[in-house]
Motif scaffolding. Structure first.
Motif, mmCIF file in Angstrom:
data_model
loop_
_atom_site.group_PDB
_atom_site.id
_atom_site.type_symbol
_atom_site.label_atom_id
_atom_site.label_comp_id
_atom_site.label_asym_id
_atom_site.label_seq_id
_atom_site.Cartn_x
_atom_site.Cartn_y
_atom_site.Cartn_z
ATOM 1 N N PRO A 8 108.117 53.886 -71.183
ATOM 2 C CA PRO A 8 108.155 54.463 -69.849
ATOM 3 C C PRO A 8 107.522 55.841 -69.857
ATOM 4 N N SER A 9 106.716 56.162 -68.855
ATOM 5 C CA SER A 9 106.094 57.478 -68.814
ATOM 6 C C SER A 9 107.169 58.542 -68.690
ATOM 7 N N GLY A 10 107.021 59.606 -69.478
ATOM 8 C CA GLY A 10 107.987 60.693 -69.430
ATOM 9 C C GLY A 10 109.249 60.451 -70.231
ATOM 10 N N SER A 11 109.310 59.282 -70.952
ATOM 11 C CA SER A 11 110.544 58.969 -71.662
ATOM 12 C C SER A 11 110.612 59.623 -73.037
ATOM 13 N N ALA A 12 109.472 60.051 -73.584
ATOM 14 C CA ALA A 12 109.462 60.595 -74.936
ATOM 15 C C ALA A 12 109.954 62.031 -74.948
ATOM 16 N N ASP A 13 110.724 62.366 -75.978
ATOM 17 C CA ASP A 13 111.173 63.748 -76.136
ATOM 18 C C ASP A 13 110.050 64.639 -76.634
ATOM 19 N N TYR A 14 109.144 64.076 -77.439
ATOM 20 C CA TYR A 14 108.027 64.840 -78.003
ATOM 21 C C TYR A 14 106.769 63.991 -77.907
ATOM 22 N N THR A 24 102.141 72.512 -85.495
ATOM 23 C CA THR A 24 101.786 73.485 -84.466
ATOM 24 C C THR A 24 102.482 73.124 -83.157
ATOM 25 N N ALA A 25 103.266 74.043 -82.635
ATOM 26 C CA ALA A 25 104.046 73.763 -81.426
ATOM 27 C C ALA A 25 103.167 73.377 -80.242
ATOM 28 N N ALA A 26 101.986 73.981 -80.149
ATOM 29 C CA ALA A 26 101.100 73.721 -79.014
ATOM 30 C C ALA A 26 100.573 72.287 -78.994
ATOM 31 N N THR A 27 100.711 71.574 -80.113
ATOM 32 C CA THR A 27 100.283 70.181 -80.157
ATOM 33 C C THR A 27 101.175 69.312 -79.280
ATOM 34 N N TRP A 28 102.410 69.771 -79.021
ATOM 35 C CA TRP A 28 103.434 68.921 -78.425
ATOM 36 C C TRP A 28 103.882 69.384 -77.043
ATOM 37 N N CYS A 29 104.381 68.431 -76.310
ATOM 38 C CA CYS A 29 105.114 68.720 -75.076
ATOM 39 C C CYS A 29 106.481 68.035 -75.184
ATOM 40 N N PRO A 30 107.562 68.839 -75.131
ATOM 41 C CA PRO A 30 107.592 70.294 -75.022
ATOM 42 C C PRO A 30 106.999 70.972 -76.265
ATOM 43 N N ALA A 31 106.697 72.248 -76.160
ATOM 44 C CA ALA A 31 106.005 72.994 -77.209
ATOM 45 C C ALA A 31 106.958 73.343 -78.349
ATOM 46 N N THR A 32 107.421 72.301 -79.024
ATOM 47 C CA THR A 32 108.340 72.431 -80.149
ATOM 48 C C THR A 32 107.928 71.433 -81.215
ATOM 49 N N VAL A 33 107.953 71.835 -82.461
ATOM 50 C CA VAL A 33 107.558 70.952 -83.549
ATOM 51 C C VAL A 33 108.671 69.942 -83.836
ATOM 52 N N PRO A 34 108.385 68.623 -83.756
ATOM 53 C CA PRO A 34 109.401 67.618 -84.064
ATOM 54 C C PRO A 34 109.804 67.689 -85.534
ATOM 55 N N PRO A 40 112.494 60.115 -79.385
ATOM 56 C CA PRO A 40 111.268 59.538 -79.934
ATOM 57 C C PRO A 40 110.117 60.532 -79.960
ATOM 58 N N VAL A 41 109.196 60.300 -80.897
ATOM 59 C CA VAL A 41 107.983 61.094 -81.015
ATOM 60 C C VAL A 41 106.799 60.178 -80.710
ATOM 61 N N VAL A 42 105.908 60.623 -79.838
ATOM 62 C CA VAL A 42 104.747 59.811 -79.460
ATOM 63 C C VAL A 42 103.475 60.580 -79.809
ATOM 64 N N VAL A 43 102.645 59.970 -80.665
ATOM 65 C CA VAL A 43 101.342 60.533 -81.008
ATOM 66 C C VAL A 43 100.312 59.920 -80.062
ATOM 67 N N ALA A 44 99.731 60.755 -79.209
ATOM 68 C CA ALA A 44 98.777 60.284 -78.212
ATOM 69 C C ALA A 44 97.389 60.865 -78.438
ATOM 70 N N ASN A 45 97.230 61.625 -79.523
ATOM 71 C CA ASN A 45 95.959 62.280 -79.851
ATOM 72 C C ASN A 45 95.696 62.107 -81.338
#
Length: 288
Positions: A8-14, A24-34, A40-45
């Protein structure tokens, strides 16, 4: 709204939002390193792992804590370690180790509710999914399960999926006597790999004529299935176009290979070899 990978869109915590380093925190939304416990963590890049990183804290198998989306990639760099506590959903490319080798991945179920019975999985959910391991003769990469929990495994849930390309990799504690270490439907290319305390390799579907299955200089020891180690799967009657080879390997249990047009050469079968079914048409068996 559902994304193409079923989340679901928006369901991932990271969720990654740019190409960059895991740390790097800027890699993630929210800007926190998992880290450990985060999911869940979603790699989209295109995300790279250096140092020692972790994610997930699943009390039971069947919970996806890391998703690698289609067109995305996750690379565990040389000398780095990624520990995942839960299942992985693979739609894109997952790489362990690069030019210099020494990358490490670990499934860790030691903190699960019933550690010994929790068997986390790397699950191929797309035909485009790829798992690549690169080591060197002096610095092997590693794909393992933590000894404090159950054995992880690799499975291709999508039909004809499960593409594995590994060289100079030590596979440790994958699969059991009841769970295949690798249950695939795509190309399997292994060179100079070691399987220690692992289950069998299996193909869940008819093997297409273009499929590549090559095992070169691989060693199997302390295998968990005492019946026989096999590379198993039906093959269509079409002319085989892909590479089919098992050469210079050592098997510690009675070995059976049921794949059409398979070349078998210079292998060592410590217990013996059994011809499985009638799928050796067009193959060869020499100097074993």
């Amino acid at each position: 709204q559902l994304l193409s990978d079923g989340l679901p869109s928006g369901s991932a915590d990271y969720t990654s939002v740019i190409d960059g380093a895991w740390a790097t925190a800027a890699t993630w939304c929210p800007a926190t390193v998992p880290t450990s416990g985060d999911a869940p963590v979603v790699v989209a890049n295109a995300v790279t792992v250096s140092g020692s990183r972790a994610c997930g804290d699943s009390p039971a198998e069947g919970n996806t804590v890391l998703t690698i989306r289609a067109l995305a990639s996750l690379t565990v760099q040389d000398g780095a370690t990624l520990v995942v506590k839960g299942d992985i959903a693979l739609h894109g490319i997952f790489t362990v180790g690069e030019a210099s080798g020494g990358g490490a991945f670990e499934f860790d179920a030691s903190g699960a509710t019933s550690p010994s019975s929790q068997n986390y999985k790397l699950d191929y959910l797309s035909l485009a999914a790829r798992f690549v391991v690169r080591g060197t003769t002096g610095e092997h990469s590693v794909f393992r399960s933590n000894a404090g929990g159950g054995n992880g495994y690799i499975v291709g849930s999508a039909i004809s999926s499960g593409w594995v390309d590994a060289e100079w990799c030590d596979f440790l504690r994958l699969g059991t006597s009841a769970i295949y270490a690798m249950d695939l439907g795509g190309d399997l290319i292994l060179a100079d790999c070691t399987f220690d305390a692992c289950g069998r390799i299996n193909y869940t579907n008819q093997i297409p004529a273009t499929l590549n299955i090559t095992l070169d200089a691989c060693t199997f020891r302390n295998s968990t299935d005492a019946s026989y180690y096999n590379i198993n799967g039906g093959t269509s009657a079409d002319a085989v176009a892909g590479n089919r080879r098992v050469a210079d390997c050592c098997f510690d249990y009675l070995c059976g290979i049921a794949v059409r047009a398979m070349e078998q050469a210079r292998n060592v079968y410590l217990i013996g070899f059994v011809s499985v079914g009638s799928y050796h048409d067009g193959g060869s068996f020499a100097n074993n």
